[in-house]
Design a protein around this motif. Structure first.
Motif, short mmCIF file in Angstrom:
data_model
loop_
_atom_site.label_atom_id
_atom_site.label_comp_id
_atom_site.label_asym_id
_atom_site.label_seq_id
_atom_site.Cartn_x
_atom_site.Cartn_y
_atom_site.Cartn_z
N LYS A 130 0.89 -1.19 0.02
CA LYS A 130 0.09 -0.05 -0.06
C LYS A 130 0.86 1.10 -0.04
O LYS A 130 0.72 2.17 -0.66
CB LYS A 130 -1.00 -0.03 1.18
CG LYS A 130 -2.05 -0.94 1.14
CD LYS A 130 -3.10 -0.75 0.04
CE LYS A 130 -4.34 -1.71 0.01
NZ LYS A 130 -5.38 -1.27 -0.94
N ILE A 131 1.94 1.34 0.76
CA ILE A 131 2.76 2.24 0.83
C ILE A 131 3.54 2.55 -0.74
O ILE A 131 3.42 3.80 -1.03
CB ILE A 131 4.01 2.13 1.66
CG1 ILE A 131 3.50 2.36 3.12
CG2 ILE A 131 5.07 3.19 1.69
CD1 ILE A 131 4.49 1.72 4.51
N CYS A 132 3.92 1.40 -1.16
CA CYS A 132 4.68 1.66 -2.56
C CYS A 132 3.55 2.07 -3.76
O CYS A 132 3.89 2.47 -4.85
CB CYS A 132 5.35 0.15 -2.98
SG CYS A 132 6.63 -0.16 -2.08
N CYS A 133 2.23 1.73 -3.28
CA CYS A 133 1.08 2.15 -4.35
C CYS A 133 0.55 3.65 -4.06
O CYS A 133 -0.32 4.00 -4.78
CB CYS A 133 0.06 1.34 -4.49
SG CYS A 133 0.37 -0.28 -5.10
N PHE A 182 -0.82 4.86 1.57
CA PHE A 182 -0.89 4.45 2.91
C PHE A 182 -1.75 5.05 3.69
O PHE A 182 -1.79 4.52 4.90
CB PHE A 182 0.50 5.13 3.19
CG PHE A 182 0.58 6.64 3.18
CD1 PHE A 182 0.07 7.32 4.23
CD2 PHE A 182 0.88 7.22 1.81
CE1 PHE A 182 0.30 8.67 4.17
CE2 PHE A 182 0.91 8.64 1.78
CZ PHE A 182 0.64 9.39 2.81
N ARG A 183 -2.58 5.85 3.19
CA ARG A 183 -3.76 6.14 4.34
C ARG A 183 -5.04 5.26 4.39
O ARG A 183 -5.77 5.24 5.21
CB ARG A 183 -4.09 7.43 3.81
CG ARG A 183 -3.40 8.90 3.90
CD ARG A 183 -4.13 10.18 3.52
NE ARG A 183 -3.08 11.44 3.60
CZ ARG A 183 -2.49 11.70 2.78
NH1 ARG A 183 -2.40 11.25 1.57
NH2 ARG A 183 -1.41 12.77 3.07
N GLU A 184 -4.65 4.34 3.32
CA GLU A 184 -5.80 3.23 3.19
C GLU A 184 -5.55 2.09 4.39
O GLU A 184 -6.55 1.19 4.70
CB GLU A 184 -5.99 2.57 1.96
CG GLU A 184 -6.65 3.57 0.91
CD GLU A 184 -6.48 2.76 -0.46
OE1 GLU A 184 -6.37 1.75 -0.44
OE2 GLU A 184 -6.95 3.56 -1.30
N VAL A 185 -4.49 2.05 4.95
CA VAL A 185 -3.95 1.09 5.81
C VAL A 185 -4.34 1.62 7.38
O VAL A 185 -4.01 2.54 7.91
CB VAL A 185 -2.46 0.92 5.75
CG1 VAL A 185 -2.23 -0.25 6.79
CG2 VAL A 185 -2.38 0.37 4.37
N HIS A 186 -4.90 0.78 8.34
CA HIS A 186 -5.22 1.18 9.24
C HIS A 186 -4.13 1.32 10.34
O HIS A 186 -3.17 0.49 10.19
CB HIS A 186 -6.01 0.18 10.12
CG HIS A 186 -6.73 0.44 11.40
ND1 HIS A 186 -6.20 0.47 12.57
CD2 HIS A 186 -8.09 0.93 11.61
CE1 HIS A 186 -6.87 0.81 13.39
NE2 HIS A 186 -7.94 0.92 12.87
N PRO A 187 -3.82 2.18 11.10
CA PRO A 187 -2.51 2.60 12.07
C PRO A 187 -2.29 1.11 12.82
O PRO A 187 -1.02 1.05 12.92
CB PRO A 187 -2.84 3.53 12.85
CG PRO A 187 -4.17 4.48 12.11
CD PRO A 187 -4.93 3.45 11.51
N LEU A 188 -3.10 0.23 13.26
CA LEU A 188 -2.81 -1.02 13.68
C LEU A 188 -2.04 -1.63 13.02
O LEU A 188 -1.19 -2.38 13.53
CB LEU A 188 -3.84 -1.57 14.49
CG LEU A 188 -4.36 -1.04 15.50
CD1 LEU A 188 -6.06 -1.64 16.00
CD2 LEU A 188 -3.47 -0.95 16.89
N LEU A 189 -2.26 -1.68 11.63
CA LEU A 189 -1.44 -2.84 10.75
C LEU A 189 0.08 -2.17 10.64
O LEU A 189 0.87 -2.97 10.68
CB LEU A 189 -2.07 -2.67 9.27
CG LEU A 189 -3.15 -3.41 9.24
CD1 LEU A 189 -3.47 -3.41 7.71
CD2 LEU A 189 -2.94 -4.79 9.83
#
Length: 437
Positions: free
Chosen positions: A407-410, A413-420
């Motif tokens: 997700k970061i490379c795409c 990164f905002r779509e990823v829950h902070p807990l992940l």
């Protein structure tokens, strides 16, 4: 008395009666009763006493199922979970060299965390933090792991110095009896026989006796001996050692997702969801958490809601009264300890159950959109890494690291829950600490 119980369980509201609930309880019991033999057989490989685990399995199942029926009023049975028992024996104890007492300490800590979070809203945050694709990958990966262990126990897959694993010798009695038992179980399954696993076990046992592969005990009915061999033998302080941190986390994660998914699925099948919501979820999750906590004190791996409860629901089970029947029947099995011990000692009898349960856990793969590489690739890593590395922890870690990185490379990164991101860092640290430098 019966009228009060009917009112307590809401028979009128859920349009059921005692006859229906009894049949549902009997059906659920028959479809899940294999665990009474299979669970002690698996944990015995970790060095635990069969009789102690046999008693602990039944106690945890009876208490958890009763609590589920009375507190949550759902027709969902509780028993030690398949997958977690294999992880306990083959990965933690045999693979990592951890004593079974320390492993029980890890389960106890994970169960306490699960219980505390079941009382708060943080539990829902954790569930929502993990994408559905990873949840499906974890469940299916555990299924492959269980099936792989079953194939090994059946001698259908054996070690090979050239290719790591290879096909076994079908002339070996364990191999051909396992194949026969597996074939019988599959025939029962495709003909929609609800107690396929249990009946397959029974038929394979009878054939093994007829062919001289199994010798019946002198006494069929007898309480288990040495029932205190596993009671309160856990080492809680050992669970706080750095090398067991990932183990505790994995136990907790699997307990959370496996139990929640199963409960929601059974409640949906029974028509008990309200506007897509799972009513009384807190009580239902607490029932499983309490059962796991008490079960580990007695000496068994974590409990879970049993998908076989769907068999009882399919014949009309709608209330916790179904659980009362299941609990009573499970408790009656305490008197069959000698027979259970003999059956568990024959891999050809228990191995087909492991393989079939592994297959059943693969059903969640349809929840993964394989055309979406951002979702499918992390799930794929979890799926194949669990059985090939012989570790649920490694597979879960691979997925929880890969998903945020992709997700970061795409640029998402905002779509990823902070807990992940927290999980990703923790697993990276764990893999670095475990690396052989």
């Amino acid at each position: 008395m019966l009228a009060r119980l009917e009112c307590f369980f809401g028979f009128h509201t859920r349009q059921t009666n005692w006859r229906t609930e009894f049949i549902a309880g009997l059906t659920t019991f028959i479809t899940m009763s294999y665990i009474i033999i299979v669970n002690p057989a698996i944990l015995q490989k970790a060095g635990m006493d069969f009789d102690g685990v046999f008693m602990a399995t039944i106690l945890a199942s009876v208490l958890g199922t009763l609590i589920m029926g009375v507190m949550a009023n759902y027709p969902i049975a509780i028993a030690p979970g398949m997958g977690m028992n294999a992880y306990f024996s083959f990965v933690i104890v045999l693979g990592m060299g951890i004593s079974w007492q320390s492993a029980l300490g890890s389960v106890f800590l994970a169960s306490l965390i699960f219980l505390l979070l079941s009382l708060t809203g943080f539990r829902e945050s954790l569930i929502n933090a993990i994408p559905q694709s990873l949840k499906a990958g974890i469940t299916a990966g555990i299924g492959l792991f269980i099936a792989f262990i079953g194939m090994q126990n059946a001698h259908l897959i054996v070690a090979s110095p050239a290719t790591l694993v290879t096909l076994g010798n079908f002339a070996h009695p364990i191999a051909y009896m396992s194949l026969l038992g597996l074939f019988i179980t599959l025939i029962l399954m495709v003909n929609r026989i609800k107690a396929a696993i249990f009946l397959g076990l029974v038929i394979t046992t009878l054939l093994s006796i007829a062919l001289g592969h199994v010798q019946l005990p002198d006494h069929l009915f007898e309480l288990p001996h040495h029932i205190d061999s596993t009671f309160f033998k856990l080492e809680i302080l050992s669970a706080f050692k750095p090398n067991l941190g990932a183990v505790v986390f994995t136990f907790f994660l699997v307990m959370l997702f496996d139990t929640t998914a199963t409960m929601i699925g059974i409640a949906e099948q029974a028509g008990l969801l309200q506007d897509g919501r799972f009513p009384n979820a807190k009580s239902a999750l607490c029932a499983d958490a309490i059962a796991s906590t008490l079960g580990v004190l007695a000496g068994t791996s974590p409990t879970s809601a049993y998908i076989e409860s769907g068999a009882g629901v399919s014949v009309g089970g709608r209330t916790g009264a179904t659980c009362l029947v299941v609990a009573f029947l499970l408790a009656s099995m305490l008197f069959l300890a000698p027979l259970a011990k003999v059956l568990a000692s024959v891999p050809a009898i228990t191995a087909p159950a492991l393989i079939v349960v592994g297959f059943l856990m693969m059903g969640n793969l349809n929840q993964i959109d394989w055309r979406d590489l951002e979702e499918a690739l992390p799930a794929f890593f979890v799926l194949f890494w669990i059985p090939l590395s012989y570790s649920i922890t490694n597979g879960v870690g691979a997925g929880l690291i890969t998903y945020p990185l992709i997700k970061i490379c795409c640029g998402k990164f905002r779509e990823v829950h902070p807990l992940l991101y927290l999980f990703m860092v923790l697993f990276i640290v764990q893999f670095i600490l475990d690396a052989k430098l």
